[in-house]
Design an enzyme around this catalytic site. Sequence first.
Site, PDB file in Angstrom:
ATOM      1  N   ASP A 175       0.768  -1.247   0.000  1.00 55.58           N
ATOM      2  CA  ASP A 175       0.000   0.000   0.000  1.00 55.58           C
ATOM      3  C   ASP A 175       0.802   1.303   0.000  1.00 55.58           C
ATOM      4  O   ASP A 175       0.572   2.171  -0.821  1.00 55.58           O
ATOM      5  CB  ASP A 175      -0.934   0.030   1.217  1.00 55.58           C
ATOM      6  N   GLU A 419       1.198  -9.563  11.352  1.00 54.81           N
ATOM      7  CA  GLU A 419       1.011  -9.048   9.994  1.00 54.81           C
ATOM      8  C   GLU A 419       2.363  -8.792   9.320  1.00 54.81           C
ATOM      9  O   GLU A 419       2.567  -9.133   8.166  1.00 54.81           O
ATOM     10  CB  GLU A 419       0.198  -7.748  10.079  1.00 54.81           C
TER      11      GLU A 419
HETATM   12  C1  2M8 Z   1      -3.385  -4.233   3.631  1.00 55.06           C
HETATM   13  O1  2M8 Z   1      -4.246  -3.451   2.813  1.00 55.06           O
HETATM   14  C2  2M8 Z   1      -5.545  -2.991   3.240  1.00 55.06           C
HETATM   15  C3  2M8 Z   1      -6.195  -2.322   2.042  1.00 55.06           C
HETATM   16  O2  2M8 Z   1      -6.397  -3.262   1.045  1.00 55.06           O
HETATM   17  C4  2M8 Z   1      -5.485  -2.030   4.392  1.00 55.06           C
HETATM   18  O3  2M8 Z   1      -4.419  -1.537   4.746  1.00 55.06           O
HETATM   19  O4  2M8 Z   1      -6.555  -1.741   4.940  1.00 55.06           O
HETATM   20  C5  2M8 Z   1      -2.213  -4.691   2.731  1.00 55.06           C
HETATM   21  O5  2M8 Z   1      -1.174  -5.214   3.504  1.00 55.06           O
HETATM   22  C6  2M8 Z   1      -2.701  -5.724   1.725  1.00 55.06           C
HETATM   23  O6  2M8 Z   1      -1.645  -6.232   0.973  1.00 55.06           O
HETATM   24  C7  2M8 Z   1      -3.446  -6.866   2.422  1.00 55.06           C
HETATM   25  O7  2M8 Z   1      -4.017  -7.697   1.463  1.00 55.06           O
HETATM   26  C8  2M8 Z   1      -4.557  -6.339   3.359  1.00 55.06           C
HETATM   27  C9  2M8 Z   1      -5.182  -7.435   4.215  1.00 55.06           C
HETATM   28  O8  2M8 Z   1      -4.208  -8.193   4.866  1.00 55.06           O
HETATM   29  O9  2M8 Z   1      -4.044  -5.327   4.243  1.00 55.06           O
END
Ligand code: 2M8
Length: 465
Positions: A175, A419
């Site tokens: 992101d 994470e």
């Molecule tokens: C993160 O992205 C989401 C938006 O899609 C967020 O920050 O709210 C990123 O690390 C993404 O790669 C990942 O798929 C998602 C869910 O783990 O979180």
Amino acid sequence: MSTPVYEAAKEILQNNIYEIMLDNKTHRRTLPSKEFYMHQWNWDSATHAMGLIHIDETWAYEEILCLLSGQWKNGLIPHIVFNPAENSYFPGPDFWKTEKASGITQLTSGITQPPLLAISIEYLYREIKDRKQADVFLQTVLPKLISYHKHLKTYRDSEDNGLLTIIHPWESGTDNSPRWDRVLETIQLQTIPKRVKESIRAQRSDNVKGVTAHRPIEKDYYRYIYLIDLYKSWHWDYKKIMSDTPFAVKDVLFNAIWCRANCALANLSEQAGDTKHGELFRSWENQTRNALHDLWDNEEKVFMTVDVTHGKKRYLKENTIANFLPLYAKAADEKQLFELLNQLVDPQSYWTPFPFPSTAVSHEKFELTRYWRGPTWPITNLFIIEGLLQYSDYPIAIFLAREALKKTINMIELNGFFEYYHPNFGKESSGRALGFGAFSWSAAIYIYLLHEYQSIKTNEPLPGA
Ligand code: 2M8
């Protein structure tokens, strides 16, 4: 396989199951983490299934089918399939408003994520023990995968040069990577409508539930949400989005996965006796591999990101983890491989105590603990390990793949399933595991790596090597 850590990984996945009834069917999906991510994410789920297949085959199919239930009529597989009863994640379905454009009953986002799905499905197909069931599964998912790839090729590579365009930093999965900074800077904060800023102030919660200093900064977040608001105002009309978006980028990471996904889809099509599609996806695979190879910049020694916003062609040379993804697509030649290996083993670049940081340590924008600007992520480690294994003619690549595997497994075993992780524990011993906890992605990758590379603990050759 049963060790306390392995059992803990299974337990996390089990606890993150979420069931809903929709269209008279039960949908079972695995949430990334109950601490924050209460919906289904595209490339997380593709990876979850690669771990789940070793625990319970039915669960792995359901994970994929549930993701596919969010596929739009035009073929797009969105980056989030929402759980309607959950409203703590922002931006939720009310903000995206994709119902009309999607043509389906599931509530979803309107953008996609790195197209890992075909790679995951090829792996599941190989692993499923009941071969009859494997063929039934393949027949069910193949037409959907084909329509997803055709959708991406049509809208994201209309110029047919082999590189897909992403229209939001979230599509890259990485992101807030420094790769996006110079493109995002062109979106003036003053032009963002007041109501968008107000919704963010009232509803953004990732930086409240999580540690603010570890999450994307406010200015970036405003632009992420603004882009969604803009596309919504264009009714998710992808022709309009592709021509008028202020964020259009050819990303190396996304395209390396696209290349390998087309290889997987070509193999699956051939397996199903569909030679025509087999040839088509093989040609896309080769086209993207050549295009990736040509993105190399010999001065900076990086594979470049291309900003194609409003028809421009601006090459961006940020040294981030995306630089290694061409290995995963076997797009790097020998000279490029050795340049990349030099960076990989350099402690000032990527060989930190817990490699591989998401941005080179020497980069001025490297931030030790901020999300995709420094921390180590299991998913990108997986790509690097499997990228190195593509170069099995080079003993050094195999040696490094083995070291990277051991370090990744060790990082997870020492710290638990988070994470992302601190790449350079150093003095900050309390902050080694970062982001949200009980994280399915890390648990699934751990299970996958242990099964796929059992030989890691011995000195037997690794699969693919
Ligand atoms: C993160 O992205 C989401 C938006 O899609 C967020 O920050 O709210 C990123 O690390 C993404 O790669 C990942 O798929 C998602 C869910 O783990 O979180």
